[in-house]
Design an enzyme around this catalytic site. Structure first.
Site, PDB file in Angstrom:
ATOM      1  N   GLY A  22      98.622  58.908 -42.304  1.00  0.00           N
ATOM      2  CA  GLY A  22      97.462  59.762 -42.092  1.00  0.00           C
ATOM      3  C   GLY A  22      97.434  60.951 -43.030  1.00  0.00           C
ATOM      4  O   GLY A  22      97.061  62.061 -42.634  1.00  0.00           O
ATOM      5  N   ALA A  23      97.792  60.721 -44.295  1.00  0.00           N
ATOM      6  CA  ALA A  23      98.017  61.836 -45.224  1.00  0.00           C
ATOM      7  C   ALA A  23      96.824  62.144 -46.115  1.00  0.00           C
ATOM      8  O   ALA A  23      96.968  62.902 -47.071  1.00  0.00           O
ATOM      9  CB  ALA A  23      99.241  61.538 -46.090  1.00  0.00           C
ATOM     10  N   ASN A  24      95.653  61.587 -45.829  1.00  0.00           N
ATOM     11  CA  ASN A  24      94.505  61.864 -46.692  1.00  0.00           C
ATOM     12  C   ASN A  24      93.739  63.114 -46.272  1.00  0.00           C
ATOM     13  O   ASN A  24      92.868  63.593 -46.989  1.00  0.00           O
ATOM     14  CB  ASN A  24      93.548  60.661 -46.728  1.00  0.00           C
ATOM     15  CG  ASN A  24      92.965  60.350 -45.362  1.00  0.00           C
ATOM     16  OD1 ASN A  24      93.708  60.021 -44.438  1.00  0.00           O
ATOM     17  ND2 ASN A  24      91.655  60.456 -45.218  1.00  0.00           N
ATOM     18  N   THR A  25      94.093  63.666 -45.098  1.00  0.00           N
ATOM     19  CA  THR A  25      93.376  64.850 -44.614  1.00  0.00           C
ATOM     20  C   THR A  25      94.247  65.616 -43.637  1.00  0.00           C
ATOM     21  O   THR A  25      95.274  65.124 -43.164  1.00  0.00           O
ATOM     22  CB  THR A  25      92.048  64.448 -43.914  1.00  0.00           C
ATOM     23  OG1 THR A  25      91.294  65.615 -43.610  1.00  0.00           O
ATOM     24  CG2 THR A  25      92.321  63.666 -42.647  1.00  0.00           C
ATOM     25  N   GLY A  26      93.849  66.844 -43.324  1.00  0.00           N
ATOM     26  CA  GLY A  26      94.462  67.609 -42.254  1.00  0.00           C
ATOM     27  C   GLY A  26      95.952  67.839 -42.394  1.00  0.00           C
ATOM     28  O   GLY A  26      96.472  68.145 -43.467  1.00  0.00           O
ATOM     29  N   GLY A  28      98.500  65.785 -42.226  1.00  0.00           N
ATOM     30  CA  GLY A  28      99.205  64.857 -43.090  1.00  0.00           C
ATOM     31  C   GLY A  28      99.071  65.211 -44.551  1.00  0.00           C
ATOM     32  O   GLY A  28     100.031  65.123 -45.330  1.00  0.00           O
ATOM     33  N   SER A 146     102.487  66.411 -29.455  1.00  0.00           N
ATOM     34  CA  SER A 146     101.462  67.408 -29.141  1.00  0.00           C
ATOM     35  C   SER A 146     101.820  68.089 -27.830  1.00  0.00           C
ATOM     36  O   SER A 146     102.510  67.497 -26.978  1.00  0.00           O
ATOM     37  CB  SER A 146     100.098  66.723 -29.001  1.00  0.00           C
ATOM     38  OG  SER A 146      99.153  67.559 -28.373  1.00  0.00           O
ATOM     39  N   TYR A 172      95.524  60.132 -23.902  1.00  0.00           N
ATOM     40  CA  TYR A 172      96.088  60.883 -25.029  1.00  0.00           C
ATOM     41  C   TYR A 172      97.435  61.479 -24.640  1.00  0.00           C
ATOM     42  O   TYR A 172      98.411  61.381 -25.397  1.00  0.00           O
ATOM     43  CB  TYR A 172      95.132  61.989 -25.462  1.00  0.00           C
ATOM     44  CG  TYR A 172      95.665  62.838 -26.596  1.00  0.00           C
ATOM     45  CD1 TYR A 172      95.787  62.314 -27.879  1.00  0.00           C
ATOM     46  CD2 TYR A 172      96.057  64.163 -26.389  1.00  0.00           C
ATOM     47  CE1 TYR A 172      96.281  63.093 -28.925  1.00  0.00           C
ATOM     48  CE2 TYR A 172      96.549  64.938 -27.428  1.00  0.00           C
ATOM     49  CZ  TYR A 172      96.660  64.396 -28.690  1.00  0.00           C
ATOM     50  OH  TYR A 172      97.159  65.153 -29.717  1.00  0.00           O
TER      51      TYR A 172
END
Length: 315
Positions: A22-26, A28, A146, A172
């Site tokens: 998940g490293a393309n945004t935020g 990550g 979380s 969640y």
């Protein structure tokens, strides 16, 4: 341990290989950015390759992209095979990607979306890549949980996929509790090998795309409160980065923001919920996860290694 740990405290990462989901945004993206800037070879493992390539183009250093859709075990296996073919070693596996508060839906394999993505997808990926980590001294598996793991804190073995009565918040919470239980049981299994450790982190409340599925009734109040209770993705990534790189760290620890209620602030060691340390539940979840994913780890369950506990991880 410093009270104001920042990316400036990250040791030289040259020669190390990091895989970040998940490293393309935020979070990550910020995690990958910091590691690449310190010299690591970083693989952005992402569902959307086009977005991943755009993210990689913005980063300096040795950064590549690998397609990975955690909602599909076939994709996880394909990605793991591709990574194994191109990487002789993995120093850091950072299980960062996730979804939150999604409407009721399932992954391609029929798992509840949040449990399937946040826990089972990462469980399978870790198991398939672990033999690239075990020979590497100082290697770490970092899984992002979380504070939401405290919400209705239980693993609902009687209805893991929330088919009877769905709660997007409860589901969640279960997935994030599973992240921690996975970390603690994995550490117990890794301990006899003495090379790889498992660590967890949480970002507090960060301003990212993760909350895009937040119910409408909560979205407006959160928008008003956001300036007061959120921090930037760069700050939110610091607990993960500290878990991954702090030389003083050891297996079974859990990092989060050091501010009030762990909402924001510089990273420090924190404790998770009492439920997260229940060894019998950790082991049951592990067995169920192996059954559901078909992935067996190259580390067995030790008979006499102590489990991580709240007192062991507070430092």
């Amino acid at each position: 341990m410093t009270d104001k740990w920042t990316t400036a405290d990250i040791p030289d990462q040259r020669g190390r290989v990091a895989v970040v989901t998940g490293a393309n945004t935020g979070l990550g993206y910020e995690t990958a950015k910091a590691l690449a800037e310190r010299g690591a070879s970083v693989v952005l493992a992402v569902r959307n390759v086009e977005k991943g390539e755009r993210a990689a183009a913005q980063l300096t250093g040795d950064v590549t992209v690998q397609a990975l859709d955690l909602t599909s075990l076939d994709s996880v296996r394909t990605a793991a095979a591709a990574l194994r073919s191109r990487l002789d070693r993995i120093d850091l596996l950072i299980n960062n990607a996730g979804v939150m508060y999604t409407p009721q839906q399932t992954t391609r394999d029929g798992f509840e979306m949040q449990f399937g993505t946040n826990h089972l997808g990462h469980f399978a990926l870790t198991g398939l890549l672990l033999d690239r980590m075990l020979p590497v001294p100082g290697s770490r598996v970092v899984t992002v949980s979380s504070t939401g793991h405290r919400i209705r804190a239980a693993i609902h073995f009687d209805d893991l996929q929330w088919e009877r009565a769905y709660s997007r918040v409860g589901a969640y919470g279960q997935s994030k509790l599973a992240n921690l239980m996975f970390t603690y049981e994995l550490q117990r299994r890794l301990a006899p090998h003495g090379t790889t450790v498992a660590v967890a982190a949480h970002p507090g409340v960060s301003s990212t795309e993760l909350a895009r599925s937040t119910p409408a009734a909560l979205r407006l109040p959160l928008t008003w409160l956001a300036p007061l209770i959120t921090q930037t993705p760069a700050m939110g990534a610091l607990p993960t980065l500290r878990a991954a790189t702090d030389p003083a760290g050891f297996g079974g620890q859990y990092y989060g923001p050091g501010g009030r209620h762990e909402i924001k602030g510089h990273p420090r060691l924190v404790t998770s919920s009492p439920e997260s340390y229940e060894v019998a539940v950790q082991q049951r979840l592990w067995a169920v996860s192996e059954e559901l994913t078909g992935v067996t780890f190259p580390v067995g369950r030790p008979t006499r290694t102590a489990a991580p506990s709240a007192s062991a991880v507070t430092g």
